[in-house]
Motif scaffolding. Structure first.
Motif, PDB file in Angstrom:
ATOM      1  N   THR A 276      25.405  15.941  81.921  1.00 34.78           N
ATOM      2  CA  THR A 276      25.484  17.398  81.765  1.00 34.78           C
ATOM      3  C   THR A 276      25.202  17.851  80.330  1.00 34.78           C
ATOM      4  O   THR A 276      25.108  19.046  80.077  1.00 34.78           O
ATOM      5  N   GLY A 277      25.089  16.924  79.412  1.00 33.55           N
ATOM      6  CA  GLY A 277      24.783  17.289  78.027  1.00 33.55           C
ATOM      7  C   GLY A 277      26.026  17.477  77.171  1.00 33.55           C
ATOM      8  O   GLY A 277      25.933  17.797  75.990  1.00 33.55           O
ATOM      9  N   VAL A 278      27.221  17.296  77.776  1.00 33.82           N
ATOM     10  CA  VAL A 278      28.462  17.454  77.004  1.00 33.82           C
ATOM     11  C   VAL A 278      28.484  16.471  75.828  1.00 33.82           C
ATOM     12  O   VAL A 278      28.925  16.804  74.725  1.00 33.82           O
ATOM     13  N   ARG A 279      27.950  15.259  76.042  1.00 33.69           N
ATOM     14  CA  ARG A 279      27.928  14.278  74.958  1.00 33.69           C
ATOM     15  C   ARG A 279      27.078  14.743  73.788  1.00 33.69           C
ATOM     16  O   ARG A 279      27.354  14.441  72.641  1.00 33.69           O
ATOM     17  N   ARG A 280      26.012  15.507  74.087  1.00 29.16           N
ATOM     18  CA  ARG A 280      25.171  16.038  73.005  1.00 29.16           C
ATOM     19  C   ARG A 280      26.015  16.994  72.157  1.00 29.16           C
ATOM     20  O   ARG A 280      25.920  17.011  70.940  1.00 29.16           O
ATOM     21  N   ASP A 281      26.844  17.772  72.869  1.00 32.26           N
ATOM     22  CA  ASP A 281      27.708  18.712  72.169  1.00 32.26           C
ATOM     23  C   ASP A 281      28.722  17.966  71.307  1.00 32.26           C
ATOM     24  O   ASP A 281      28.979  18.337  70.162  1.00 32.26           O
ATOM     25  N   PHE A 282      29.296  16.895  71.866  1.00 33.51           N
ATOM     26  CA  PHE A 282      30.258  16.093  71.098  1.00 33.51           C
ATOM     27  C   PHE A 282      29.574  15.475  69.877  1.00 33.51           C
ATOM     28  O   PHE A 282      30.170  15.354  68.821  1.00 33.51           O
ATOM     29  N   ASP A 283      28.318  15.076  70.078  1.00 37.24           N
ATOM     30  CA  ASP A 283      27.621  14.351  69.015  1.00 37.24           C
ATOM     31  C   ASP A 283      27.217  15.225  67.829  1.00 37.24           C
ATOM     32  O   ASP A 283      26.732  14.696  66.829  1.00 37.24           O
ATOM     33  N   VAL A 284      27.353  16.548  67.949  1.00 38.44           N
ATOM     34  CA  VAL A 284      27.060  17.386  66.774  1.00 38.44           C
ATOM     35  C   VAL A 284      28.353  17.830  66.089  1.00 38.44           C
ATOM     36  O   VAL A 284      28.364  18.788  65.324  1.00 38.44           O
ATOM     37  N   THR A 285      29.447  17.126  66.387  1.00 44.09           N
ATOM     38  CA  THR A 285      30.716  17.424  65.713  1.00 44.09           C
ATOM     39  C   THR A 285      31.023  16.298  64.710  1.00 44.09           C
ATOM     40  O   THR A 285      30.455  15.215  64.820  1.00 44.09           O
TER      41      THR A 285
END
Lengths: 298, 304
Positions: free
Chosen positions: A97-106
């Motif tokens: 779902t792309g949630v990991r992409r969101d986590f990866d920009v933190t």
């Protein structure tokens, strides 16, 4: 620690709120138990009876309890891994779902996300496996109650370490999976194979010597053995009290993998625990490193 | 203004495909920077490299004076990213989603509540805080995505096609917020979009094609360089329009005449004052610039 707590809380909330995921994880042990009782119950029972010499009649309740406790240990051995794979599907879902992409920009470290998934999967798996233990206890009470309180506590401890192992295995495998298709394929393979590999469906002692040697490298085998010891111990003691010779009891114990032999030597109890815990730790470390390096895309 | 993003000779390939091919540009602090290109031009790959999700094959990316290869951990707290698709958890409420993401920047407790109220008011989502994210409309989801990206007050906001599929009201809210943030906090905004009217409001535009810069400049510079002017004349006399000798396009109740520049348009009107009664002169649009640039890629490359 706060960050880890937030991640675990988030993962657990998502697992329990995703009704499909949660209910399927919860129901699968019950379905498995019903299948065991229906298809394997009589096979196991007849196998026990075949060991008994002429002149020794055991109460039906004791034979039923022996069968039920073997079925329960098989169920728990399989569930600690299959349920872990099911619970851990959130990790794959987050990638899709792309949630990991969101986590990866933190600014949060990648290893912390990996630990977060591990702990939350272990917690939800443990909860469901403990529910399976509770259902199993009801089944044992109906079949014949011979299990002692210390054995129940040890059984719970076995479930705990096996959950850690199952979570570690599922985490390491899922770290390399990023699509629903791959996830379904892995789940199918695990569900079909794990019960045989760990000696839950068929005791390892019934396999060829070569296969026994190969499977002795697999920690799940020792897990099944531990579960057998603690779920069946009470019934074996009751058999002894009923006058069944120790030789016969030992033969039955060996036939259900109560003991595991490596190079004709029985693996001691403490070593089984060490093997399982050590493997769980080692695989978990591999998983954390794999997660870190997998996320550093080239 | 200081350069807050510097990209020098960036290369990235996937197998034989050169997704980014010697890309260089810079973004100044406080600027609204539009990054345009057709699908597959290399926009998302470039943004992924800027956000530390992909490593470049070669070249240098500097954000806030720091190299992305060496100091990405420091850069993360200074950038906010709105992805093309919503990346929040559908089974959690809006509040729970923002709470978990804010915690990743060390924002919790009262600090979280205060920032949540601020953003909820700014993006008008006070009344949906308790609703499950997955059950929100597309526009509502987008507002929460933006709130998530802004929660830690980043210096740079990456907007990757933020308004695609949004209703006009949500698009307006989004642009009002972006304008306010740029004015109030001097926030730098890097935008990729398919809506050329949004790119027309940018301070600086870069158009990329096949991983290379095809054209760059302010919207006015690009319009002057790549499109002519247009005279829109409200008449039904096509013979007259045709006799002017310029290419034209028939519209419902008018004709759109393409002229090389404003001087030519003036000359044409002065010579035909009796016919030019109801008319207007307009600059070319960013759509025209984009079509012109991507359609004349080799010529542009040669000119450069």
């Amino acid at each position: 620690m706060t960050m880890l707590y937030v991640l675990i809380k988030r993962n657990c909330k998502l697992f329990f709120r995703d009704k499909g995921l949660f209910l399927s994880s919860l129901i699968s042990p019950v379905i498995l138990l019903l299948l065991y009782i229906t298809f394997l119950g009589n096979v196991y029972k007849n196998s026990f009876i075949s060991f008994l010499p002429d002149g020794i009649d055991l109460p039906e309740k004791l034979l039923d309890s022996l069968t039920a406790s073997q079925l329960l240990s098989s169920l728990l051995s399989v569930c600690t891994v299959t349920v872990a794979f099911c619970s851990n599907s959130l990790m794959i879902q987050d990638k899709m779902t792309g949630v990991r992409r969101d986590f990866d920009v933190t600014p949060v470290k990648k290893s912390l996300f990996a630990v977060g998934y591990y702990v939350s999967t272990a917690l939800s798996t443990l909860l469901i496996c403990l529910a399976a233990v509770a259902v199993g206890m009801v089944y044992l009470a109906i079949s014949g109650w011979y299990i002692s309180i210390p054995d129940i506590l040890l059984l719970i401890f076995d479930v705990f370490i096996l959950t850690m192992l199952g979570t570690a295995i599922s985490s390491l495998v899922n770290a390399f999976i990023s699509s629903q298709g791959q996830s379904t394929a892995v789940m199918t393979i695990v569900s079909a194979c794990y019960g045989f590999i760990c000696g839950a469906y068929m005791p390892v002692s019934s396999f060829s010597k070569t296969l026994q040697k190969v499977l002795s490298f697999f920690p799940g085998v020792y897990g099944t053995s531990l579960l057998r010891r603690h779920s069946m111990q009470g019934a074996f003691e009751a058999m002894k009290d009923s006058g069944v010779p120790q030789q016969i009891i030992s033969a039955i114990q060996d036939s259900v993998d109560y003991n595991i032999y490596v190079s004709d030597k029985a693996v001691p109890y403490y070593l089984m625990i060490l093997i399982i815990s050590g493997c769980a730790l080692l695989i978990a470390i591999f998983y954390i490193f794999a997660s870190i390096f997998r996320r550093k895309k080239r | 203004m200081e350069k807050i993003i510097k990209i020098e000779h960036l290369f990235k390939s996937f197998g034989n495909v050169k997704a980014v091919n010697d890309l260089s540009f810079s973004v100044r602090e406080g600027e609204l920077f539009a990054f345009l290109g057709v699908n597959g031009a290399g926009k998302s790959t470039t943004i992924s490299m800027m956000c530390g999700q992909l490593l470049q094959d070669s070249g240098k990316i500097e954000i806030c004076g720091k190299d992305t290869c060496a100091s990405m951990a420091d850069i993360f707290s200074r950038i906010g990213v709105v992805f093309q698709n919503s990346v929040l958890d559908p089974f959690l409420t809006v509040r729970e989603n923002l709470e978990s993401r804010a915690a990743m920047y060390g924002i919790s407790g009262r600090k979280f509540d205060s920032r949540l109220n601020e953003l909820a008011s700014l993006l008008s989502f006070e009344n949906i805080l308790g609703r499950q994210f997955g059950k929100l409309s597309g526009g509502q989801k987008r507002r929460i995505d933006i709130a998530r990206a802004l929660f830690h007050n980043p210096d740079i906001l990456f907007l990757d096609e933020p308004t695609t599929g949004l209703d006009p009201q949500t698009r307006k809210i989004l642009w009002d917020v972006v304008t306010e943030l740029r004015r109030g906090q001097n926030m730098t905004v890097l935008l990729t979009t398919h809506y050329m009217e949004e790119a027309a409001d940018a301070d600086y535009v870069v158009i990329i094609d096949s991983g290379r810069v095809s054209a760059e400049g302010t919207p006015l510079e690009l319009k002057n360089r790549y499109t002519g002017d247009f005279v829109l004349i409200y008449t039904d006399d096509e013979n007259f329009v045709s006799s002017l000798g310029f290419p034209y396009q028939r519209l419902r109740d008018s004709f759109r005449i393409s002229v090389p520049n404003c001087a030519e348009a003036t000359r044409m009107i002065v010579h035909n004052q009796d016919k030019f009664v109801d008319y207007e002169i307009t600059k070319g649009k960013m759509d025209d610039v984009f079509l012109s640039v991507t359609g004349k890629k080799l010529t542009v490359g040669d000119e450069k």
